[in-house]
Motif scaffolding. Sequence first.
Motif, PDB file in Angstrom:
ATOM      1  N   ASN A 142      -9.500   1.723  -4.384  1.00 21.39           N
ATOM      2  CA  ASN A 142      -8.408   2.643  -4.111  1.00 21.39           C
ATOM      3  C   ASN A 142      -7.975   3.385  -5.375  1.00 21.39           C
ATOM      4  OD1 ASN A 142      -6.426   3.673  -2.397  1.00 21.39           O
ATOM      5  ND2 ASN A 142      -5.001   2.037  -2.837  1.00 21.39           N
ATOM      6  N   ASN A 143      -8.332   2.868  -6.532  1.00 21.02           N
ATOM      7  CA  ASN A 143      -7.824   3.456  -7.768  1.00 21.02           C
ATOM      8  C   ASN A 143      -8.831   4.403  -8.406  1.00 21.02           C
ATOM      9  OD1 ASN A 143      -5.900   3.692  -9.950  1.00 21.02           O
ATOM     10  ND2 ASN A 143      -7.400   2.566 -11.148  1.00 21.02           N
ATOM     11  N   ASN A 194     -13.554  -0.518  -0.161  1.00 21.55           N
ATOM     12  CA  ASN A 194     -13.124   0.658  -0.927  1.00 21.55           C
ATOM     13  C   ASN A 194     -12.400   0.262  -2.205  1.00 21.55           C
ATOM     14  OD1 ASN A 194     -10.699  -0.245   0.361  1.00 21.55           O
ATOM     15  ND2 ASN A 194      -9.772   1.740  -0.025  1.00 21.55           N
ATOM     16  N   PRO A 205     -11.981   5.974  -7.549  1.00 27.53           N
ATOM     17  CA  PRO A 205     -12.523   6.011  -6.178  1.00 27.53           C
ATOM     18  C   PRO A 205     -13.990   5.605  -6.082  1.00 27.53           C
ATOM     19  CG  PRO A 205     -11.802   8.200  -6.908  1.00 27.53           C
ATOM     20  CD  PRO A 205     -11.488   7.262  -8.015  1.00 27.53           C
ATOM     21  N   HIS A 228      -8.592  -2.236  -0.645  1.00 28.34           N
ATOM     22  CA  HIS A 228      -7.741  -2.310   0.550  1.00 28.34           C
ATOM     23  C   HIS A 228      -8.480  -2.607   1.849  1.00 28.34           C
ATOM     24  CE1 HIS A 228      -3.672  -0.447  -0.684  1.00 28.34           C
ATOM     25  NE2 HIS A 228      -4.272  -0.942  -1.754  1.00 28.34           N
ATOM     26  N   GLY A 255      -7.753   7.978  -5.580  1.00 31.03           N
ATOM     27  CA  GLY A 255      -7.051   7.095  -4.652  1.00 31.03           C
ATOM     28  C   GLY A 255      -7.799   7.092  -3.337  1.00 31.03           C
ATOM     29  N   ASN A 256      -8.936   6.413  -3.334  1.00 27.47           N
ATOM     30  CA  ASN A 256      -9.814   6.428  -2.162  1.00 27.47           C
ATOM     31  C   ASN A 256      -9.283   5.457  -1.113  1.00 27.47           C
ATOM     32  OD1 ASN A 256     -12.115   6.512  -0.500  1.00 27.47           O
ATOM     33  ND2 ASN A 256     -13.004   4.788  -1.641  1.00 27.47           N
ATOM     34  N   HIS A 257      -8.218   5.855  -0.426  1.00 25.85           N
ATOM     35  CA  HIS A 257      -7.593   4.911   0.510  1.00 25.85           C
ATOM     36  C   HIS A 257      -8.183   4.973   1.913  1.00 25.85           C
ATOM     37  CE1 HIS A 257      -4.327   3.048   2.937  1.00 25.85           C
ATOM     38  NE2 HIS A 257      -4.260   2.258   1.894  1.00 25.85           N
ATOM     39  N   ARG A 314      -6.790   9.773  -0.969  1.00 25.91           N
ATOM     40  CA  ARG A 314      -5.355   9.644  -0.745  1.00 25.91           C
ATOM     41  C   ARG A 314      -4.599  10.719  -1.528  1.00 25.91           C
ATOM     42  NH1 ARG A 314      -1.551   5.242  -3.393  1.00 25.91           N
ATOM     43  NH2 ARG A 314       0.435   6.301  -3.181  1.00 25.91           N
ATOM     44  N   CYS A 334       0.844  -1.169   0.000  1.00 28.70           N
ATOM     45  CA  CYS A 334       0.000   0.000   0.000  1.00 28.70           C
ATOM     46  C   CYS A 334       0.886   1.227   0.000  1.00 28.70           C
ATOM     47  CB  CYS A 334      -0.903  -0.008   1.213  1.00 28.70           C
ATOM     48  SG  CYS A 334      -0.012  -0.171   2.729  1.00 28.70           S
TER      49      CYS A 334
END
Length: 672
Positions: free
Chosen positions: A141-142, A139, A144, A120, A167-169, A186, A13
């Motif tokens: 992550n890429n 979620n 979002p 993630h 980047g929805n981390h 993110r 990550c």
Amino acid sequence: MKNRFLNTSAALCSGILLVSVAIVLSVLSISSCKPKNLGSAVSGDAASKTYVAPGHYDEFYNFVSGGFSGQMSVYGLPSGRLLRVIPVFSLDPEKSWGYSEETKPMLNTSHGFVPWDDLHHVELSQTNGEVDGRWIFANANNTPRVARVDLTTFRTVEVIELPNSAGNHSSPFITENTEYVVAGTRFSVPPDNENGDVPINTYKENFKGYISFIAVDKETGHMSIAFQLRCPGVNFDLSHAGKGPSNGWFFFSCYNTEQANTLLEVNASQRDKDFIMAVNWKKAEEYVKAGKGKTIPVSYAHNVWNEKTHTGVSETIKEVLVLDTKELNDICYMIPCPKSPHGCDVDPTGEYIVGSGKLAALIPVFSFTKLQDAIAKKDFDGEYQGINVVKYESALYGEVQKPGLGPLHTEFDANGNAYTSMFVSSEVVKWNIKDLKVLDRVPTYYSVGHLMVPGGDSRKPFGKYLVAYDKITKDRYLPTGPELAQAAQLYDISGDKMELILDYPTIGEPHYAQAVPADLITKNQLKIFKLEDNGHPYFTNGEKESKVVREGNKVHVYMTTIRSHFAPDNIEGIKMGDEVYFHVTNLEQDWDVPHGFAIKGAVNAELLIMPGETTTLKWTPDRVGMFPFYCTDFCSALHQEMQGYIRVSPANSNVALTSSLGGQTSGKTEVN
Ligand code: K7E
Ligand code: CUA
């Protein structure tokens, strides 16, 4: 060894990569030394602790993120047996997810069809701060997005895209009654309605970080973005809601408060402290009610699965309500946190907030009470981008000294203990929340990322087990070429000393996971879809209603399955240039009797149709000839007899459209 580490670390990550060159070098030496006494790490009775006899059920469901596979996998604990793989942001030919006409809309976004993502974190819904077993959120992550999986069917039933994000981390963490699923970006980026065509080095003026509060309907679980917070342009990494006394607040770890736009591994590690941002979301709600939000034009997809029609519907939403935290400056407060914090975890009492600075040599524990006092007394140390910064000492409860190297994530048991994963020193460290003393440490094999205690981020941890999700497995499993199995390690934490009792491989790269006592899930299982409730527009209610309908070059086949035949099973009069839609209804009303449907040359997938369900495969014949189709799921002793033929003729032929079963015309043939 150097290459091995670097390659593996590329899959980590984001946050973990923020390691300065000097630290990378020290990591290399640490990660390359194999822990000694491997044999003695597992005691003789470990097997009996994880043994679940044939025919018996596991005690917990364990939902594990699948990382870059875009899916979620489900295991039993303590056995580590794989029960199910749930496609979330991914294609899955086994379940025709993303291939059938009904499921395609679930993967729609403002960028079009995005059948992949990097999943993630998973988070179970809660009631009064306790895991309730209704839904699990995930979620992307890429591109979002946040998804909701219904735990009566183990299916993804909703996906919402997030505007102004990249980047929805820091997602999908929830409030204690699942009022909101929260998603922090993110990457900060220029907002969607502002010109993004700007020099990258104008980061400081043009890039902003947005946090989305997604409201969740209490009854249906339906999600909608209630509001977004416009925040300084930093990287939001992880977050957790307050609970109990701190309910109403949310805590986000932030890194890159240097606002670097290049070589972050050096440039975003300059400051001695970054921040945990404390958000008073009840205050934000008041501002929304008072009309202080601004409606901003955006465009994002919201995809909802309809259980009646067995079909996903994608809608595009055109605006979002935004609160500016610089103007409304009593929503957010920054708490200094050493150094490049990753995990941000709140203990079961809701009083203690644990920041895990990847590059810090200690673990700071903040006190919610002290934070409130500090805010009331305006005990600030200036401001950061318009947000008040609370003095570190004023919010600090204490520091865990010498916990290990590279703290990432913390979970809790029911007895006042915390467990922190140490990526660099490859261990789990148990410490007491009250006196901050380290109580125990066990090695992980190797380089643990997230860890998980059942209920371990809720008000009611179930304790008993801890699972470590490792980033590197090296020599733990039979080798499988350049890429080795991803791995989980199960520890018994019921005693004073943690004890490793099982290794089990996982799918994709596991990041976060959650676990829930099995009965919270098993009691709600849906076994079949009732035929009388089937509202699919191409539902075929019994073999008599099966038919083929031509509408120009589109041919709709209303087909049924029951052990062990299709109706119809002979179709003629399909021509080159036709688009054929097989709408297959499974007439079975028995648990665990799906049928499959596959046709030669299909460029998408097979169908796997659950009892009582209707599912559609689109097929465009590419040549004249005979095309067999068959059932892919071994459904009876005569499964291998469950088959049929479709004749495809030239475009200009005059073969009539017919469908039959057992030599009898099956239903009607309509030509519209
Ligand atoms: Cu630590 Cu993406 Cu939650 Cu991985 S994240 S480990
Ligand atoms: Cu139906 Cu095999």
